[in-house]
Design a protein around this motif. Sequence first.
Motif, mmCIF file in Angstrom:
data_model
loop_
_atom_site.group_PDB
_atom_site.id
_atom_site.type_symbol
_atom_site.label_atom_id
_atom_site.label_comp_id
_atom_site.label_asym_id
_atom_site.label_seq_id
_atom_site.Cartn_x
_atom_site.Cartn_y
_atom_site.Cartn_z
ATOM 1 N N LEU A 10 12.265 25.460 -6.083
ATOM 2 C CA LEU A 10 10.999 25.226 -5.385
ATOM 3 C C LEU A 10 10.103 24.283 -6.172
ATOM 4 O O LEU A 10 9.610 23.272 -5.640
ATOM 5 C CB LEU A 10 10.284 26.556 -5.166
ATOM 6 C CG LEU A 10 8.806 26.474 -4.738
ATOM 7 C CD1 LEU A 10 8.697 26.047 -3.287
ATOM 8 C CD2 LEU A 10 8.101 27.807 -4.957
ATOM 9 N N VAL A 11 9.881 24.591 -7.441
ATOM 10 C CA VAL A 11 8.960 23.792 -8.252
ATOM 11 C C VAL A 11 9.548 22.436 -8.584
ATOM 12 O O VAL A 11 8.846 21.417 -8.586
ATOM 13 C CB VAL A 11 8.581 24.565 -9.526
ATOM 14 C CG1 VAL A 11 7.786 23.690 -10.483
ATOM 15 C CG2 VAL A 11 7.771 25.818 -9.160
ATOM 16 N N LEU A 12 10.851 22.378 -8.851
ATOM 17 C CA LEU A 12 11.489 21.088 -9.138
ATOM 18 C C LEU A 12 11.304 20.110 -7.982
ATOM 19 O O LEU A 12 10.891 18.965 -8.174
ATOM 20 C CB LEU A 12 12.976 21.311 -9.413
ATOM 21 C CG LEU A 12 13.842 20.052 -9.521
ATOM 22 C CD1 LEU A 12 13.366 19.140 -10.635
ATOM 23 C CD2 LEU A 12 15.308 20.432 -9.711
ATOM 24 N N LEU A 13 11.597 20.568 -6.772
ATOM 25 C CA LEU A 13 11.504 19.664 -5.621
ATOM 26 C C LEU A 13 10.060 19.486 -5.150
ATOM 27 O O LEU A 13 9.692 18.403 -4.678
ATOM 28 C CB LEU A 13 12.369 20.198 -4.477
ATOM 29 C CG LEU A 13 13.872 20.278 -4.771
ATOM 30 C CD1 LEU A 13 14.620 20.800 -3.555
ATOM 31 C CD2 LEU A 13 14.417 18.927 -5.194
ATOM 32 N N GLY A 14 9.236 20.538 -5.265
ATOM 33 C CA GLY A 14 7.851 20.437 -4.821
ATOM 34 C C GLY A 14 7.007 19.580 -5.739
ATOM 35 O O GLY A 14 6.370 18.609 -5.305
ATOM 36 N N CYS A 15 7.003 19.904 -7.026
ATOM 37 C CA CYS A 15 6.281 19.051 -7.980
ATOM 38 C C CYS A 15 6.943 17.684 -8.078
ATOM 39 O O CYS A 15 6.286 16.685 -8.366
ATOM 40 C CB CYS A 15 6.236 19.716 -9.353
ATOM 41 S SG CYS A 15 5.202 21.208 -9.426
ATOM 42 N N GLY A 16 8.253 17.646 -7.824
ATOM 43 C CA GLY A 16 8.959 16.364 -7.850
ATOM 44 C C GLY A 16 8.450 15.394 -6.806
ATOM 45 O O GLY A 16 8.309 14.200 -7.069
ATOM 46 N N LEU A 42 10.401 21.203 2.360
ATOM 47 C CA LEU A 42 11.833 21.179 2.057
ATOM 48 C C LEU A 42 12.125 21.894 0.740
ATOM 49 O O LEU A 42 13.186 22.512 0.579
ATOM 50 C CB LEU A 42 12.328 19.727 2.003
ATOM 51 C CG LEU A 42 12.294 19.002 3.347
ATOM 52 C CD1 LEU A 42 12.628 17.528 3.172
ATOM 53 C CD2 LEU A 42 13.272 19.646 4.334
ATOM 54 N N ALA A 43 11.178 21.836 -0.193
ATOM 55 C CA ALA A 43 11.334 22.572 -1.444
ATOM 56 C C ALA A 43 11.389 24.079 -1.181
ATOM 57 O O ALA A 43 12.195 24.799 -1.790
ATOM 58 C CB ALA A 43 10.183 22.237 -2.397
ATOM 59 N N VAL A 44 10.547 24.544 -0.281
ATOM 60 C CA VAL A 44 10.571 25.961 0.101
ATOM 61 C C VAL A 44 11.896 26.304 0.769
ATOM 62 O O VAL A 44 12.490 27.355 0.497
ATOM 63 C CB VAL A 44 9.388 26.295 1.028
ATOM 64 C CG1 VAL A 44 9.548 27.678 1.649
ATOM 65 C CG2 VAL A 44 8.077 26.213 0.259
ATOM 66 N N ILE A 94 9.257 32.402 -14.705
ATOM 67 C CA ILE A 94 10.283 31.731 -15.513
ATOM 68 C C ILE A 94 10.883 30.568 -14.745
ATOM 69 O O ILE A 94 11.086 29.469 -15.284
ATOM 70 C CB ILE A 94 11.382 32.729 -15.926
ATOM 71 C CG1 ILE A 94 10.824 33.765 -16.907
ATOM 72 C CG2 ILE A 94 12.575 31.999 -16.551
ATOM 73 C CD1 ILE A 94 11.790 34.876 -17.241
ATOM 74 N N GLY A 95 11.162 30.794 -13.465
ATOM 75 C CA GLY A 95 11.673 29.704 -12.633
ATOM 76 C C GLY A 95 10.704 28.549 -12.541
ATOM 77 O O GLY A 95 11.106 27.377 -12.583
ATOM 78 N N ALA A 96 9.400 28.855 -12.432
ATOM 79 C CA ALA A 96 8.387 27.797 -12.375
ATOM 80 C C ALA A 96 8.352 27.002 -13.668
ATOM 81 O O ALA A 96 8.200 25.769 -13.651
ATOM 82 C CB ALA A 96 7.018 28.412 -12.088
ATOM 83 N N PHE A 97 8.497 27.683 -14.809
ATOM 84 C CA PHE A 97 8.545 26.973 -16.096
ATOM 85 C C PHE A 97 9.723 26.003 -16.130
ATOM 86 O O PHE A 97 9.586 24.846 -16.547
ATOM 87 C CB PHE A 97 8.694 27.973 -17.255
ATOM 88 C CG PHE A 97 7.537 28.914 -17.442
ATOM 89 C CD1 PHE A 97 6.252 28.574 -17.051
ATOM 90 C CD2 PHE A 97 7.741 30.158 -18.015
ATOM 91 C CE1 PHE A 97 5.188 29.453 -17.228
ATOM 92 C CE2 PHE A 97 6.688 31.042 -18.200
ATOM 93 C CZ PHE A 97 5.413 30.689 -17.806
ATOM 94 N N ILE A 98 10.873 26.476 -15.681
ATOM 95 C CA ILE A 98 12.080 25.643 -15.702
ATOM 96 C C ILE A 98 11.930 24.450 -14.763
ATOM 97 O O ILE A 98 12.221 23.304 -15.130
ATOM 98 C CB ILE A 98 13.312 26.475 -15.309
ATOM 99 C CG1 ILE A 98 13.576 27.545 -16.374
ATOM 100 C CG2 ILE A 98 14.544 25.581 -15.124
ATOM 101 C CD1 ILE A 98 14.631 28.566 -15.970
ATOM 102 N N GLY A 99 11.465 24.703 -13.535
ATOM 103 C CA GLY A 99 11.311 23.627 -12.565
ATOM 104 C C GLY A 99 10.348 22.561 -13.032
ATOM 105 O O GLY A 99 10.609 21.352 -12.894
ATOM 106 N N ALA A 100 9.215 22.970 -13.605
ATOM 107 C CA ALA A 100 8.221 22.016 -14.087
ATOM 108 C C ALA A 100 8.769 21.172 -15.227
ATOM 109 O O ALA A 100 8.517 19.961 -15.314
ATOM 110 C CB ALA A 100 6.964 22.750 -14.529
ATOM 111 N N THR A 101 9.528 21.792 -16.104
ATOM 112 C CA THR A 101 10.126 21.052 -17.220
ATOM 113 C C THR A 101 11.117 20.019 -16.721
ATOM 114 O O THR A 101 11.160 18.881 -17.226
ATOM 115 C CB THR A 101 10.826 22.029 -18.187
ATOM 116 O OG1 THR A 101 9.873 22.985 -18.658
ATOM 117 C CG2 THR A 101 11.429 21.288 -19.361
#
Length: 244
Positions: A10-16, A42-44, A94-101
């Motif tokens: 979610l965060v990878l594609l959304g913040c991406g 689409l991230a959701v 934790i998932g949000a941390f990974i996606g943002a990184t």
Amino acid sequence: MSEIVGTAMLVLLGCGVVANVALTKTKGFNGGFLMVNFGWGLAVFVGVLASYASGAHINPAVTLGLVANGVDEFGMGVAVSPLSIIVYIVGQFIGAFIGATLVWLGYKKHFDETDDGATKLGVFSTAPGIRSTAWNLVTEVIGTFVLVFTVIAFGRAGEAAGLAALGALPVALLVVGIGASLGGPTGYAINPARDLGPRIMHAVLPIRGKASSDWSYSWIPVVGPIIGGLLAGWLAIPLLPVIS
């Protein structure tokens, strides 16, 4: 693990998509707010599919809203308890941390080329168009209420009509609609993990030329969605009857 994977996607594609629209010299530069809305939708969609085993919450506001609504289990036989609630929410962060990184790694050179610190923060977390504590909070409450209330409604209607397997697509379209209709004032965090997790990573990562992480605003996209999610869960009890 499922919540970690789903929220990371979610965060990878959304913040991406925000990075693609906002950062200098990207192919999507200046793609506009509607592109961001569809990207987050689409991230959701991807995040929900990736976290199907745990019930596809990927959002503490949804988790707490379902608890307020009186669900007995989250998914795959996971019973609702103080421990499972904590595990789900920790997994989402934790998932949000990974996606943002991963977003930072993918756009590293574009972060370096972008001068404005506020733009860099905007890739990771939300900020209001007009800063007003009370009204920004109201906006986040309303947007999250629509999200959680409709998720509960679709779950009940989908089960009654045999359409529960299509859950990811309607939720994705719902997020696009919330962004297009209610996202203007605050950027529609509607998810504490989605906003606070990447904001923490913005503070931690060695991003060249970054500005403040705007901690004075950071509580609004956490408290607002929690209130909105709880209200949706409680009000769905009398307003959305269970069809047997």
